[in-house]
Design a protein around this motif. Sequence first.
Motif, PDB file in Angstrom:
ATOM      1  N   LEU A 164       0.887  -0.798  -0.263  1.00  0.00           N
ATOM      2  CA  LEU A 164       0.386  -0.131  -0.370  1.00  0.00           C
ATOM      3  C   LEU A 164       0.843   1.045   0.270  1.00  0.00           C
ATOM      4  O   LEU A 164       0.535   2.108  -0.207  1.00  0.00           O
ATOM      5  N   VAL A 165       1.878   1.141   0.165  1.00  0.00           N
ATOM      6  CA  VAL A 165       3.018   2.556   0.567  1.00  0.00           C
ATOM      7  C   VAL A 165       2.781   2.941  -0.929  1.00  0.00           C
ATOM      8  O   VAL A 165       3.022   3.961  -0.850  1.00  0.00           O
ATOM      9  N   PRO A 166       3.046   2.075  -1.882  1.00  0.00           N
ATOM     10  CA  PRO A 166       4.056   2.968  -3.108  1.00  0.00           C
ATOM     11  C   PRO A 166       3.031   3.988  -3.721  1.00  0.00           C
ATOM     12  O   PRO A 166       3.487   5.075  -4.304  1.00  0.00           O
ATOM     13  N   LEU A 167       1.277   4.538  -3.600  1.00  0.00           N
ATOM     14  CA  LEU A 167       1.349   5.086  -3.951  1.00  0.00           C
ATOM     15  C   LEU A 167       1.479   6.468  -2.835  1.00  0.00           C
ATOM     16  O   LEU A 167       1.532   7.547  -2.950  1.00  0.00           O
ATOM     17  N   VAL A 168       1.311   6.364  -1.510  1.00  0.00           N
ATOM     18  CA  VAL A 168       2.653   7.320  -0.911  1.00  0.00           C
ATOM     19  C   VAL A 168       4.010   7.581  -1.467  1.00  0.00           C
ATOM     20  O   VAL A 168       4.231   8.753  -1.258  1.00  0.00           O
ATOM     21  N   ASP A 169       4.959   6.993  -2.263  1.00  0.00           N
ATOM     22  CA  ASP A 169       5.716   7.251  -2.833  1.00  0.00           C
ATOM     23  C   ASP A 169       5.169   8.013  -3.587  1.00  0.00           C
ATOM     24  O   ASP A 169       6.151   9.036  -4.326  1.00  0.00           O
ATOM     25  N   HIS A 170       4.108   7.328  -4.780  1.00  0.00           N
ATOM     26  CA  HIS A 170       3.933   9.005  -5.627  1.00  0.00           C
ATOM     27  C   HIS A 170       3.670  10.056  -5.344  1.00  0.00           C
ATOM     28  O   HIS A 170       4.258  11.252  -5.534  1.00  0.00           O
ATOM     29  N   LEU A 171       3.163  10.665  -3.598  1.00  0.00           N
ATOM     30  CA  LEU A 171       2.567  11.984  -3.610  1.00  0.00           C
ATOM     31  C   LEU A 171       3.041  12.301  -3.541  1.00  0.00           C
ATOM     32  O   LEU A 171       3.742  13.483  -3.112  1.00  0.00           O
ATOM     33  N   LEU A 172       4.449  11.463  -2.491  1.00  0.00           N
ATOM     34  CA  LEU A 172       5.268  12.560  -2.243  1.00  0.00           C
ATOM     35  C   LEU A 172       6.529  12.533  -2.178  1.00  0.00           C
ATOM     36  O   LEU A 172       7.693  13.480  -2.588  1.00  0.00           O
ATOM     37  N   PHE A 173       7.929  11.642  -3.665  1.00  0.00           N
ATOM     38  CA  PHE A 173       8.357  11.537  -3.710  1.00  0.00           C
ATOM     39  C   PHE A 173       9.247  11.326  -4.992  1.00  0.00           C
ATOM     40  O   PHE A 173      10.233  11.305  -5.744  1.00  0.00           O
ATOM     41  N   ARG A 174       7.662  11.363  -6.203  1.00  0.00           N
ATOM     42  CA  ARG A 174       7.889  11.649  -7.281  1.00  0.00           C
ATOM     43  C   ARG A 174       8.839  12.710  -7.665  1.00  0.00           C
ATOM     44  O   ARG A 174       9.030  13.571  -7.137  1.00  0.00           O
ATOM     45  N   LYS A 175       9.402  12.447  -9.482  1.00  0.00           N
ATOM     46  CA  LYS A 175      10.484  13.962  -9.377  1.00  0.00           C
ATOM     47  C   LYS A 175      10.062  14.223 -11.434  1.00  0.00           C
ATOM     48  O   LYS A 175      10.746  12.848 -11.753  1.00  0.00           O
ATOM     49  N   PRO A 176       9.834  14.780 -11.801  1.00  0.00           N
ATOM     50  CA  PRO A 176       9.503  14.692 -13.423  1.00  0.00           C
ATOM     51  C   PRO A 176      11.058  14.508 -13.625  1.00  0.00           C
ATOM     52  O   PRO A 176      12.060  14.916 -13.444  1.00  0.00           O
ATOM     53  N   GLY A 177      11.278  13.878 -14.972  1.00  0.00           N
ATOM     54  CA  GLY A 177      11.933  12.855 -15.532  1.00  0.00           C
ATOM     55  C   GLY A 177      12.464  11.999 -14.687  1.00  0.00           C
ATOM     56  O   GLY A 177      13.750  11.661 -15.096  1.00  0.00           O
ATOM     57  N   ARG A 178      12.394  11.547 -13.829  1.00  0.00           N
ATOM     58  CA  ARG A 178      12.866  10.495 -13.063  1.00  0.00           C
ATOM     59  C   ARG A 178      12.605   9.290 -12.972  1.00  0.00           C
ATOM     60  O   ARG A 178      11.134   9.934 -12.023  1.00  0.00           O
ATOM     61  N   ARG A 179      13.252   8.115 -13.118  1.00  0.00           N
ATOM     62  CA  ARG A 179      12.556   7.311 -12.738  1.00  0.00           C
ATOM     63  C   ARG A 179      13.263   7.279 -11.497  1.00  0.00           C
ATOM     64  O   ARG A 179      14.042   6.602 -11.170  1.00  0.00           O
ATOM     65  N   ARG A 180      12.711   6.643 -10.212  1.00  0.00           N
ATOM     66  CA  ARG A 180      13.476   6.753  -9.079  1.00  0.00           C
ATOM     67  C   ARG A 180      12.169   5.099  -8.341  1.00  0.00           C
ATOM     68  O   ARG A 180      11.870   5.000  -7.851  1.00  0.00           O
ATOM     69  N   ALA A 181      13.354   3.924  -7.728  1.00  0.00           N
ATOM     70  CA  ALA A 181      12.784   3.774  -7.334  1.00  0.00           C
ATOM     71  C   ALA A 181      12.946   3.389  -5.757  1.00  0.00           C
ATOM     72  O   ALA A 181      14.092   3.697  -5.098  1.00  0.00           O
ATOM     73  N   LEU A 182      11.947   3.447  -4.758  1.00  0.00           N
ATOM     74  CA  LEU A 182      11.362   3.380  -3.593  1.00  0.00           C
ATOM     75  C   LEU A 182      11.922   1.964  -2.846  1.00  0.00           C
ATOM     76  O   LEU A 182      10.930   1.321  -2.824  1.00  0.00           O
TER      77      LEU A 182
END
Length: 387
Positions: A164-182
């Motif tokens: 369930l944490v992935p939604l929060v990862d998207h809401l808080l940690f996304r960065k335009p133009g970057r693929r981030r692995a949390l």
Amino acid sequence: MTDDPLARLLALRERPRRIVIGLLSGTSADGTDAALCEIAGFGENTGLVARSFVTTPFPRPLRERIYRISQADTSELTDLDVMLGESFADAAHAVAAAAGVRMADVDLIGSHGQTAVHHPRSAGRLGATLQIGEAAVIAERTGCPVISDFRVRDVAAGGEGAPLVPLVDHLLFRKPGRRRALQNIGGIANVTLVSDRLDDLVAFDNAPGNMPLDTVARSASAGSEAFDRDGHRAARGAIDAGLLTELHRHPYLAKPLPKSTGRETFGRDFVYPLLTRYEARKDDLLATLTRFSAEAIARSYRDMLPAMPDEVFVSGGGALNPILMRHLAELLAPVPVATSAALGVDPEAKEAIAFAVLANQTLFGAPGNIPAVTGAVGPRVLGKLSF
């Protein structure tokens, strides 16, 4: 001010910022993590400031009872439910005190609880999950409304109930133009790949994390060590290449998405036979299992992500294990690997923060799951309310 508690709760939506506590006891079952956050907005407009974080260790007798939870009868499970509710309430008071916030000024608590049973459909089971830590006890001891039991609605809708944490990862940690692995490494390891769009997010449980390592460390120290602090036992052990090859044959690693796992897969049945085989070589077993966790994570990136990430941020207790982090950096090079501290988030606090955010989502009647991740038939508002 109305005396209607539901009306008061709904009035929180009008506040520019809310004080929300997130509570979590992970698969490692070493204690309660509590994060006190100030949250503005919801959904894509969520803004968050983490004000304090406290870990309240479980007393050893309670911890040992949690470790035996798979053998618990209904009487034991019922007692643990209440005992953990009391522990979670104590943790809420502790984190509020650490932040200098009166409990009367806390608007909402989101409690994940302690997972007692997780039977995901991807394992060929009925599809069931049970978290304990009675929310009514937390509400009674704190005087705050509590949202709990987040996973069951997703399961009822055909999902895994995790992650369930992935939604929060998207809401808080996304960065335009970057693929981030949390990458979280708690008792179980799980990854979220976030990019520009929620539709492109990929997330799943991708390896055993600290749970088998903690079990071996407790055995090697006759119970005096709850975990392999700083990876010192793994550092002095030797990696067994034959065992490493054997571990990579575990069927979970090759399961297609969506998938989730837990203590039923990587708990007693996984690690106890290894303890018997390596009775005289427990440091070697720790060294091998630590390497295996890192290799399973790296393997999952190459086998199951649509593309390698541009950067990796690690949270959870595994982020504090320098041996595990060194293995990950080596295996994922040239992709840079850092802890979530580089994002301004204490690695140990991230999942407790996540359940504060998910409680905030529920307050606004907004979904807390991502169907493409959990396998649910659609987005669902998660959790049950106690006040």
